[in-house]
Every structure is written in structure tokens, then in C-alpha cells.
Motif scaffolding. Sequence first.
Motif, PDB file in Angstrom:
ATOM      1  N   ALA A 179       0.840  -1.202   0.000  1.00  0.00           N
ATOM      2  CA  ALA A 179       0.000   0.000   0.000  1.00  0.00           C
ATOM      3  C   ALA A 179       0.875   1.251   0.000  1.00  0.00           C
ATOM      4  O   ALA A 179       0.583   2.226  -0.708  1.00  0.00           O
ATOM      5  CB  ALA A 179      -0.931  -0.008   1.207  1.00  0.00           C
ATOM      6  N   TRP A 180       1.949   1.237   0.795  1.00  0.00           N
ATOM      7  CA  TRP A 180       2.875   2.366   0.799  1.00  0.00           C
ATOM      8  C   TRP A 180       3.582   2.497  -0.556  1.00  0.00           C
ATOM      9  O   TRP A 180       3.842   3.609  -1.028  1.00  0.00           O
ATOM     10  CB  TRP A 180       3.906   2.206   1.918  1.00  0.00           C
ATOM     11  N   THR A 181       3.872   1.369  -1.187  1.00  0.00           N
ATOM     12  CA  THR A 181       4.495   1.396  -2.520  1.00  0.00           C
ATOM     13  C   THR A 181       3.583   2.088  -3.526  1.00  0.00           C
ATOM     14  O   THR A 181       4.000   3.011  -4.245  1.00  0.00           O
ATOM     15  CB  THR A 181       4.793  -0.033  -3.011  1.00  0.00           C
ATOM     16  N   TYR A 182       2.346   1.649  -3.585  1.00  0.00           N
ATOM     17  CA  TYR A 182       1.404   2.250  -4.532  1.00  0.00           C
ATOM     18  C   TYR A 182       1.124   3.709  -4.190  1.00  0.00           C
ATOM     19  O   TYR A 182       0.931   4.538  -5.088  1.00  0.00           O
ATOM     20  CB  TYR A 182       0.095   1.453  -4.548  1.00  0.00           C
ATOM     21  N   LEU A 183       1.111   4.021  -2.899  1.00  0.00           N
ATOM     22  CA  LEU A 183       0.906   5.416  -2.495  1.00  0.00           C
ATOM     23  C   LEU A 183       2.055   6.287  -3.009  1.00  0.00           C
ATOM     24  O   LEU A 183       1.836   7.383  -3.539  1.00  0.00           O
ATOM     25  CB  LEU A 183       0.806   5.505  -0.970  1.00  0.00           C
ATOM     26  N   GLY A 184       3.277   5.776  -2.870  1.00  0.00           N
ATOM     27  CA  GLY A 184       4.424   6.520  -3.387  1.00  0.00           C
ATOM     28  C   GLY A 184       4.361   6.682  -4.897  1.00  0.00           C
ATOM     29  O   GLY A 184       4.644   7.761  -5.435  1.00  0.00           O
TER      30      GLY A 184
END
Length: 289
Positions: A179-184
Motif C-alpha cells: 500500500a505504501w508502494t502504490y501510495l508513493g
Amino acid sequence: KRALSGNRREAQEIAREAINYWIAQVKRSPANLSGNFVFDYQIGPLMNTLVELALVNEAVEVGQLFASARPEDIDLLVAVADLFHRLGNHEIALNYIYQVILLEPENVEPHRILANYLEQSKSWSEAFEERKKIVELVGGKAIEDQLSLAQCALGGKFFEEAIRVCERLIDLEPGLGMAWTYLGMAHAGEGRLDDALAFLSKATLLNPENSLAWAQLADLHKRNGDLQRCMETLRSAILTAPDSAELHYALGKAYLEARSPSEALPFLRQSARLAPESDSVALALVETL
């Protein structure tokens, strides 16, 4: 059995003769498709065998004949859709999946198949709407389906939508590295590079083996004009994800951009070992040698 023993051509001819005879019989007398054996028969493996024997037209015809006799057989319709999809006839594949969804609108699996088909054909708006339906069907706490929704939003460049989905996911599960990857990635798509760097860095800490987060983080450093930081990031990434062909390839390409082909070569070679089917890796390796 003949194909396994090496007599592939002979097996192909025997199968072609047998299946064409059967097709002719069915066309002359559709009653041949009736009977309990038909309804107990798994048509998917038969179609797959025909495709493996390069009897594609026969596989298609068999699938359509059975589908016409069993228009409410969900597994059969999905198998026929899959056949057409693998053969590149996406429109017919979509029609079969739509038929399945009409029969069982609350069954989430056909919706997932439909979303995959739409994504592969780059129909991002339709795919995104389908992904939203899936989340509604399974409930808001379905982590994997929400991740797929965020990934679809990124594919369609619906960055604000992706951000909303990721923030909702992080509220549910703060340690979810993807989720943090896609948010970035979504923030990078919006041009907010400082936020993107922070989120992607957090993703690599939460899930050090996540090669996508590392690759995206390195790419952001390169976009910022810091090729040295990009290479440092990729070297760190390879220590934590040594089996990632993508990371070895990215580091090899970065060394080539830095005009260090001798440094690039070991990483390109390792990438080729890990992903021998990749044309881009093979090409870069040949050009470097």
C-alpha cells in the motif's frame, strides 16, 4: 501418451481425426451432446490438450459446441472464455465472461476475471469500475482486492483515486508495504516527488524484499538527477532481494548510463540468468558484450 513419448505429429493427427469425426457427428445430430456423461465431463482439459497439440481451431469449435449445449455451466463458460483470451480473441472472451456475470452477478470470481481481461487490454476506465464493484461485493476490508483496485488506478493514471484507496488501506493495515508502494507511485504520478520518496522509502523498510518499491525509489532518484543515489539504492535492494531480475537489470542499466559497461556486465548477466525469457535483458546484455 504418444505426444509424451515424442510422437507429437502422430498424436496430433490421431487427435485431429478423432475430434473432427466427433464434431461432424455432433453437427449431424446435436443429441450427441445430451446425456449425463456430457454434464460430468470437464471440457477445459480437453481444450487445453488440443491447444498444446496446435489444434487451435478444433479446440475453439469444441468449446463453442459444449457452451451452446450447456449455456448455464459456469465452469465451462469460464474455460471457453479463457481459451479465447489466450488465443487473443478478447472480444469473444469478454462476451463469455459477461454471460457468466449475468448468470451469477454476486459471484466475485468472474468479476475478477473480467477486470483482469480489461486491464490486459488497457481498458482502464472499465477495469477500474469493475475493480470497484469487486470491493463492494467482498466488503471494504478485502485487502488483496483493494490492492488490485489501487494497482488498476495506477495503470489508468487515476492517481488521486489510487491515493484514496491506499490511504484507506493504510488505515486498515498500517504495516502493509505494498500500500505504501502504490501510495508513493501515485504521488510520483502527481509530481509530488518528495512525498513519493518518503512513502517508497517506508515501503522498503516495511517489506525489504519488495522489488517494486526499490525499483520505483531508485527511479525517483534518477528522475531527480541523482544517478549515484539511484545506484546506491539498487545495490542495497539487491542485498535484500537477490533473486530479482528487475533489480539486477535496473542496476546494470544505471551503470551503462554512467558509462561503466564493465560494472554493468555482471548485473546484466545475473538478470539474464534470473529471467532468461526477457528480450530486453538479452538485448542489453548483447549490446554490452
